[in-house]
Design a protein around this motif. Sequence first.
Motif, mmCIF file in Angstrom:
data_model
loop_
_atom_site.group_PDB
_atom_site.id
_atom_site.type_symbol
_atom_site.label_atom_id
_atom_site.label_comp_id
_atom_site.label_asym_id
_atom_site.label_seq_id
_atom_site.Cartn_x
_atom_site.Cartn_y
_atom_site.Cartn_z
ATOM 1 N N ASN A 125 0.803 -1.223 0.000
ATOM 2 C CA ASN A 125 0.000 0.000 0.000
ATOM 3 C C ASN A 125 0.830 1.263 0.000
ATOM 4 O OD1 ASN A 125 -2.403 -1.345 0.069
ATOM 5 N ND2 ASN A 125 -2.340 -1.565 2.286
ATOM 6 N N ILE A 126 2.051 1.193 0.534
ATOM 7 C CA ILE A 126 2.832 2.421 0.649
ATOM 8 C C ILE A 126 4.076 2.338 -0.226
ATOM 9 C CG2 ILE A 126 2.087 3.210 2.906
ATOM 10 C CD1 ILE A 126 4.558 1.650 3.970
ATOM 11 N N LEU A 129 6.175 5.469 -0.626
ATOM 12 C CA LEU A 129 6.930 5.847 0.578
ATOM 13 C C LEU A 129 8.121 4.925 0.784
ATOM 14 C CD1 LEU A 129 4.260 6.775 3.224
ATOM 15 C CD2 LEU A 129 5.672 8.251 1.850
ATOM 16 N N VAL A 130 7.956 3.635 0.436
ATOM 17 C CA VAL A 130 9.065 2.703 0.598
ATOM 18 C C VAL A 130 10.229 3.121 -0.292
ATOM 19 C CG1 VAL A 130 9.787 0.358 0.120
ATOM 20 C CG2 VAL A 130 7.697 0.765 1.365
ATOM 21 N N LEU A 132 10.884 6.152 -1.390
ATOM 22 C CA LEU A 132 11.496 7.371 -0.829
ATOM 23 C C LEU A 132 12.348 7.031 0.389
ATOM 24 C CD1 LEU A 132 8.639 9.999 -1.055
ATOM 25 C CD2 LEU A 132 10.651 9.800 -2.470
ATOM 26 N N GLY A 133 11.845 6.129 1.245
ATOM 27 C CA GLY A 133 12.570 5.784 2.457
ATOM 28 C C GLY A 133 13.893 5.108 2.148
ATOM 29 N N SER A 136 16.412 7.458 0.952
ATOM 30 C CA SER A 136 17.007 8.294 1.996
ATOM 31 C C SER A 136 18.007 7.506 2.840
ATOM 32 C CB SER A 136 15.927 8.908 2.871
ATOM 33 O OG SER A 136 15.207 7.894 3.509
ATOM 34 N N ILE A 137 17.844 6.190 2.924
ATOM 35 C CA ILE A 137 18.833 5.384 3.653
ATOM 36 C C ILE A 137 20.123 5.278 2.832
ATOM 37 C CG2 ILE A 137 19.303 3.102 4.616
ATOM 38 C CD1 ILE A 137 17.322 4.563 6.173
ATOM 39 N N LEU B 38 15.460 1.453 12.365
ATOM 40 C CA LEU B 38 14.970 0.627 11.264
ATOM 41 C C LEU B 38 14.253 -0.612 11.797
ATOM 42 C CD1 LEU B 38 17.867 0.868 8.684
ATOM 43 C CD2 LEU B 38 15.677 1.996 8.636
ATOM 44 N N TRP B 45 5.480 -1.928 11.323
ATOM 45 C CA TRP B 45 4.818 -2.456 10.132
ATOM 46 C C TRP B 45 4.121 -3.768 10.454
ATOM 47 C CZ3 TRP B 45 7.314 -1.507 4.757
ATOM 48 C CH2 TRP B 45 6.341 -1.674 3.774
ATOM 49 N N GLU B 50 1.612 0.868 8.896
ATOM 50 C CA GLU B 50 2.553 0.985 7.784
ATOM 51 C C GLU B 50 3.006 2.424 7.564
ATOM 52 O OE1 GLU B 50 0.292 -0.693 4.651
ATOM 53 O OE2 GLU B 50 -1.156 0.925 4.683
ATOM 54 N N PHE B 51 2.068 3.371 7.732
ATOM 55 C CA PHE B 51 2.464 4.769 7.513
ATOM 56 C C PHE B 51 3.477 5.202 8.563
ATOM 57 C CE2 PHE B 51 1.951 9.338 8.010
ATOM 58 C CZ PHE B 51 2.255 9.726 6.726
ATOM 59 N N ALA B 54 6.853 3.868 7.598
ATOM 60 C CA ALA B 54 7.500 4.624 6.522
ATOM 61 C C ALA B 54 7.985 5.973 7.035
ATOM 62 C CB ALA B 54 6.531 4.808 5.360
ATOM 63 N N VAL B 57 11.170 5.605 8.960
ATOM 64 C CA VAL B 57 12.353 5.436 8.122
ATOM 65 C C VAL B 57 12.728 6.758 7.460
ATOM 66 C CG1 VAL B 57 13.245 4.318 6.069
ATOM 67 C CG2 VAL B 57 11.971 3.001 7.713
ATOM 68 N N ILE B 58 11.727 7.452 6.876
ATOM 69 C CA ILE B 58 12.057 8.641 6.091
ATOM 70 C C ILE B 58 12.535 9.767 7.005
ATOM 71 C CG2 ILE B 58 11.111 10.418 4.591
ATOM 72 C CD1 ILE B 58 9.312 8.288 3.423
ATOM 73 N N GLY B 127 -3.660 -6.784 4.219
ATOM 74 C CA GLY B 127 -3.367 -5.499 3.590
ATOM 75 C C GLY B 127 -4.408 -4.421 3.801
ATOM 76 N N THR B 128 -4.631 -3.999 5.048
ATOM 77 C CA THR B 128 -5.582 -2.915 5.279
ATOM 78 C C THR B 128 -4.964 -1.596 4.842
ATOM 79 O OG1 THR B 128 -4.692 -2.861 7.488
ATOM 80 C CG2 THR B 128 -6.808 -3.945 7.197
ATOM 81 N N VAL B 129 -5.795 -0.679 4.386
ATOM 82 C CA VAL B 129 -5.317 0.653 4.033
ATOM 83 C C VAL B 129 -5.685 1.579 5.171
ATOM 84 C CG1 VAL B 129 -5.387 2.479 2.331
ATOM 85 C CG2 VAL B 129 -5.769 0.134 1.638
#
Lengths: 356, 189
Positions: A125-126, A129-130, A132-133, A136-137, B38, B45, B50-51, B54, B57-58, B127-129
């Motif tokens: 789903n993301i 973002l994966v 982008l992440g 960045s690593i 990490l 996750w 999941e958000f 992410a 990590v970012i 896989g829920t959103v």
Amino acid sequence: MNLSPFLTFFLLTVVKIVIVLVITLTSVAYTVLLERKVAGRMQNRWGPSRVGPFGLLQPLADGIKLFLKEDLMPLAIQKPLFVIAPIIALSCALVSIAVVPFGPLTEVHVHGQPGFDLFDISNINIGLLVILGITSIGVYGIALSGWSSNNKFALLGSLRATSQMISYELALGLSLVGIVLRAGSLNLRTIVASQSAHGALSWNILGGFQIVAFVVYLISAFAEANRTPFDLPEAESELVAGYHTEYSSMKFAMFFMAEYANMITISCVATLLFFGGASSPWGNALPNIGGAIGAAIFPVLWFVLKVFCFLFLFIWVRWTIPRFRYDQLMAFGWKVLMPIAIVNILVTALVMSVRS
Amino acid sequence: MQLALFIIFAALAVAGALNFLLQRHPINSALSLVVVMLSLAVLYWSLGAEFLAAAQVIVYSGAVMVLFVFVVMLLNAGEEERTTGSRAAYFAGIPGAAAVFCLLSFVFLSESKTLGSSNLGGYLNDGTVNIVEISKILFTRLLLPFEVTSILILVAILGAVVLARKEPDPKVVTSSTDAAGVIVIKEKV
């Protein structure tokens, strides 16, 4: 064969990973050859032409040469970090390809599985973002390589690379927000599907009016991949070879492969987000050829063609445009690209809210 | 499978945290902290966030820690000297830490029924959103705290800019570049 569903899924995924990895590494090798060939033609010379027909075996020769070279390590390095830095760089460059869908959603029914996706390793789903992440690593590989080399030029190169990548990551991320707003999802398949209504006319770059975002994305992607005109981290006229000055043999080759793998990932993302991914430019206007197999194969060919065009653009730009000055680069990223990306988000959001 | 993921990454997080404390060089400590972040992202996750994973990590490992490493590299900080530690730390710190740990584990264990539980890794299968739900809550029910937080961060940025700005030196009257590009500073007599 009587495997449990989990084991079936696991084995099939491993097979997919191996196939994608082999294809990516081969295309990395041949992108290097393409770069040398195109550079040669742009400078009115032949480029590599001796090994095999048209020089097609040159990547093999390069690989063997780099394998057999002596692996020099200076005495004053920080050894663990020196060894781990190229591994970080290359693995980060390769991992992000895992979420890229290469073709249409084609599900194969193996026993015990609800449906096994053929044309991507994982559909999550993301996905955006994966990517982008992981990008960045990837900065760590370059930052650590310069610092652990214990060399002024390498340190300067990696400092430049780190600050450049942090700065341009913002513009890059912001330029993609407009796309996410239009698609309403971070799933790469959903984003591709949102552009598939009328062929090329509904691609984000044309029908989505995201051409400004595309230009911002492309420029910051060049900076993220450390390619000319933003290749200051390895500016050979000032810094010898920048962050990989002290590296030789396979460790150097890993940095080299990481650069080209990053180019491929960036081209894939640009194709997916702005050019409709694996869809053909005329959508459903022409009838399908080849039945179910054709319906599965032709989109992949379109995808490869689009990615190839982007790779060619990368090479073309490298041998055409001179390098930026460092302060210009920073000012351009923060004072030009980022405001443009923010204005693009505002305008996209306004138009969308007026329309709905 | 999910349990194996949890055990691997929880162990990795703990090992990274210990390494963070034991390493003497700032860069090594910073890198162990990246490993901790990490592994935490993987744990988030596997719990279905999941958000959050992410963003972890970012923002943390991709931006904040890169900045840390950058500063350490730029200042070329050397190895720390190992001291025997202050006596106060031994007499107050260790019992204090043990007391906090015991209190927390007591609270969590005794209240575990009311806190509710989450199926570890259960969200990975279907896989829920939840990004849509997160943004809906963030921009409707939690709008005020969200905006206040962003203003707080803006104030912090402005404060950093004000602190880092160079005060104009009262001695220097003018500084200009001459024709050859050399900076000329005229001092007040």
